[in-house]
Design a protein around this motif. Sequence first.
Motif, PDB file in Angstrom:
ATOM      1  N   ARG A 138      40.240   6.825  84.763  1.00 23.11           N
ATOM      2  CA  ARG A 138      40.927   5.717  83.679  1.00 23.11           C
ATOM      3  C   ARG A 138      41.286   6.668  82.443  1.00 23.11           C
ATOM      4  O   ARG A 138      41.079   7.768  82.325  1.00 23.11           O
ATOM      5  CB  ARG A 138      39.520   4.908  83.351  1.00 23.11           C
ATOM      6  CG  ARG A 138      38.293   5.885  82.716  1.00 23.11           C
ATOM      7  CD  ARG A 138      37.079   4.992  82.415  1.00 23.11           C
ATOM      8  NE  ARG A 138      35.700   5.617  82.432  1.00 23.11           N
ATOM      9  CZ  ARG A 138      34.809   5.319  82.359  1.00 23.11           C
ATOM     10  NH1 ARG A 138      34.728   3.917  81.805  1.00 23.11           N
ATOM     11  NH2 ARG A 138      33.638   5.767  82.356  1.00 23.11           N
ATOM     12  N   ARG A 139      41.854   5.851  81.837  1.00 22.73           N
ATOM     13  CA  ARG A 139      42.635   6.442  80.661  1.00 22.73           C
ATOM     14  C   ARG A 139      41.721   6.257  79.437  1.00 22.73           C
ATOM     15  O   ARG A 139      41.403   5.210  79.182  1.00 22.73           O
ATOM     16  CB  ARG A 139      44.083   6.185  80.098  1.00 22.73           C
ATOM     17  CG  ARG A 139      44.598   6.819  79.012  1.00 22.73           C
ATOM     18  CD  ARG A 139      46.140   6.490  79.010  1.00 22.73           C
ATOM     19  NE  ARG A 139      46.545   7.140  77.748  1.00 22.73           N
ATOM     20  CZ  ARG A 139      47.789   7.417  77.598  1.00 22.73           C
ATOM     21  NH1 ARG A 139      48.698   7.249  78.512  1.00 22.73           N
ATOM     22  NH2 ARG A 139      48.340   8.054  76.533  1.00 22.73           N
ATOM     23  N   ILE A 140      41.252   7.207  78.769  1.00 23.71           N
ATOM     24  CA  ILE A 140      40.586   7.197  77.488  1.00 23.71           C
ATOM     25  C   ILE A 140      41.195   7.691  76.209  1.00 23.71           C
ATOM     26  O   ILE A 140      41.272   9.355  76.402  1.00 23.71           O
ATOM     27  CB  ILE A 140      39.154   7.805  77.555  1.00 23.71           C
ATOM     28  CG1 ILE A 140      38.377   7.051  78.684  1.00 23.71           C
ATOM     29  CG2 ILE A 140      38.367   7.443  76.235  1.00 23.71           C
ATOM     30  CD1 ILE A 140      36.927   7.460  79.134  1.00 23.71           C
ATOM     31  N   GLY A 141      41.923   6.930  75.313  1.00 22.11           N
ATOM     32  CA  GLY A 141      42.525   7.778  74.227  1.00 22.11           C
ATOM     33  C   GLY A 141      43.744   8.554  74.870  1.00 22.11           C
ATOM     34  O   GLY A 141      44.517   8.001  75.557  1.00 22.11           O
ATOM     35  N   VAL A 193      32.100  14.667  86.123  1.00 24.19           N
ATOM     36  CA  VAL A 193      33.219  14.011  85.379  1.00 24.19           C
ATOM     37  C   VAL A 193      33.983  14.987  84.688  1.00 24.19           C
ATOM     38  O   VAL A 193      33.404  16.209  84.276  1.00 24.19           O
ATOM     39  CB  VAL A 193      32.552  13.109  84.317  1.00 24.19           C
ATOM     40  CG1 VAL A 193      33.581  12.228  83.700  1.00 24.19           C
ATOM     41  CG2 VAL A 193      31.645  12.367  85.001  1.00 24.19           C
ATOM     42  N   PHE A 194      35.377  14.666  84.956  1.00 24.24           N
ATOM     43  CA  PHE A 194      36.126  15.739  83.965  1.00 24.24           C
ATOM     44  C   PHE A 194      37.349  14.948  83.286  1.00 24.24           C
ATOM     45  O   PHE A 194      37.712  14.065  83.775  1.00 24.24           O
ATOM     46  CB  PHE A 194      36.685  16.907  84.965  1.00 24.24           C
ATOM     47  CG  PHE A 194      37.823  16.567  85.883  1.00 24.24           C
ATOM     48  CD1 PHE A 194      39.224  16.736  85.710  1.00 24.24           C
ATOM     49  CD2 PHE A 194      37.327  16.098  87.078  1.00 24.24           C
ATOM     50  CE1 PHE A 194      40.122  16.415  86.685  1.00 24.24           C
ATOM     51  CE2 PHE A 194      38.330  15.827  88.187  1.00 24.24           C
ATOM     52  CZ  PHE A 194      39.733  16.152  87.895  1.00 24.24           C
ATOM     53  N   THR A 195      37.890  15.348  82.170  1.00 24.60           N
ATOM     54  CA  THR A 195      38.623  14.999  81.589  1.00 24.60           C
ATOM     55  C   THR A 195      40.125  15.955  81.444  1.00 24.60           C
ATOM     56  O   THR A 195      39.673  17.051  81.441  1.00 24.60           O
ATOM     57  CB  THR A 195      38.605  14.578  80.221  1.00 24.60           C
ATOM     58  OG1 THR A 195      37.881  15.859  79.296  1.00 24.60           O
ATOM     59  CG2 THR A 195      37.487  13.544  79.869  1.00 24.60           C
ATOM     60  N   MET A 196      41.292  15.503  81.307  1.00 27.52           N
ATOM     61  CA  MET A 196      42.414  16.255  81.282  1.00 27.52           C
ATOM     62  C   MET A 196      43.395  15.667  80.087  1.00 27.52           C
ATOM     63  O   MET A 196      43.398  14.179  80.115  1.00 27.52           O
ATOM     64  CB  MET A 196      43.137  16.113  82.392  1.00 27.52           C
ATOM     65  CG  MET A 196      42.497  17.054  83.611  1.00 27.52           C
ATOM     66  SD  MET A 196      42.100  18.840  83.106  1.00 27.52           S
ATOM     67  CE  MET A 196      43.695  19.548  83.417  1.00 27.52           C
ATOM     68  N   PRO A 197      44.035  15.934  79.227  1.00 34.11           N
ATOM     69  CA  PRO A 197      44.932  15.505  78.384  1.00 34.11           C
ATOM     70  C   PRO A 197      46.202  14.850  79.120  1.00 34.11           C
ATOM     71  O   PRO A 197      46.606  15.516  79.883  1.00 34.11           O
ATOM     72  CB  PRO A 197      45.100  16.615  77.439  1.00 34.11           C
ATOM     73  CG  PRO A 197      45.128  17.887  78.310  1.00 34.11           C
ATOM     74  CD  PRO A 197      43.815  17.674  79.071  1.00 34.11           C
ATOM     75  N   VAL A 198      46.398  13.687  78.693  1.00 31.19           N
ATOM     76  CA  VAL A 198      47.557  13.201  79.132  1.00 31.19           C
ATOM     77  C   VAL A 198      48.824  13.895  78.891  1.00 31.19           C
ATOM     78  O   VAL A 198      49.718  14.160  80.019  1.00 31.19           O
ATOM     79  CB  VAL A 198      47.972  11.639  78.519  1.00 31.19           C
ATOM     80  CG1 VAL A 198      49.112  11.020  78.971  1.00 31.19           C
ATOM     81  CG2 VAL A 198      46.739  10.658  78.890  1.00 31.19           C
ATOM     82  N   GLU A 199      48.911  14.651  77.761  1.00 29.62           N
ATOM     83  CA  GLU A 199      50.115  15.302  77.540  1.00 29.62           C
ATOM     84  C   GLU A 199      49.669  16.868  77.117  1.00 29.62           C
ATOM     85  O   GLU A 199      48.784  17.094  76.576  1.00 29.62           O
ATOM     86  CB  GLU A 199      51.155  14.842  76.386  1.00 29.62           C
ATOM     87  CG  GLU A 199      51.743  13.569  76.746  1.00 29.62           C
ATOM     88  CD  GLU A 199      52.625  13.089  75.820  1.00 29.62           C
ATOM     89  OE1 GLU A 199      53.273  13.942  74.792  1.00 29.62           O
ATOM     90  OE2 GLU A 199      52.866  11.966  75.551  1.00 29.62           O
TER      91      GLU A 199
END
Length: 90
Positions: free
Chosen positions: A13-16, A79-85
């Motif tokens: 999912r996209r979060i911000g 869980v991991f996050t990655m910046p969209v840009e």
Amino acid sequence: AVPGDKVLGLRVRRIGDAIQIEISDCGPGIEFPDRIFEPFFTTKEHGMGMGLAICRSIVESHGGRLWVEKNDPHGTAFVFTMPVEMKAAA
């Protein structure tokens, strides 16, 4: 699920301005969640204890974050996050 089957869950999912990816299971959970990302920490007889430390390092080098959570009522979620840009290197 049939007894003995192993099931993995995947949520994206996209979060911000970040994409969050969660991989979960319904297994017995992780015995030492506070230590599993430490280099050379392993619970395996022939393990080196480097896999998750390297994974975290790679994710962080790309501006993301990696962590583990309890998957209620049982199991584990990574869980991991990655910046969209990505920002250009200076």
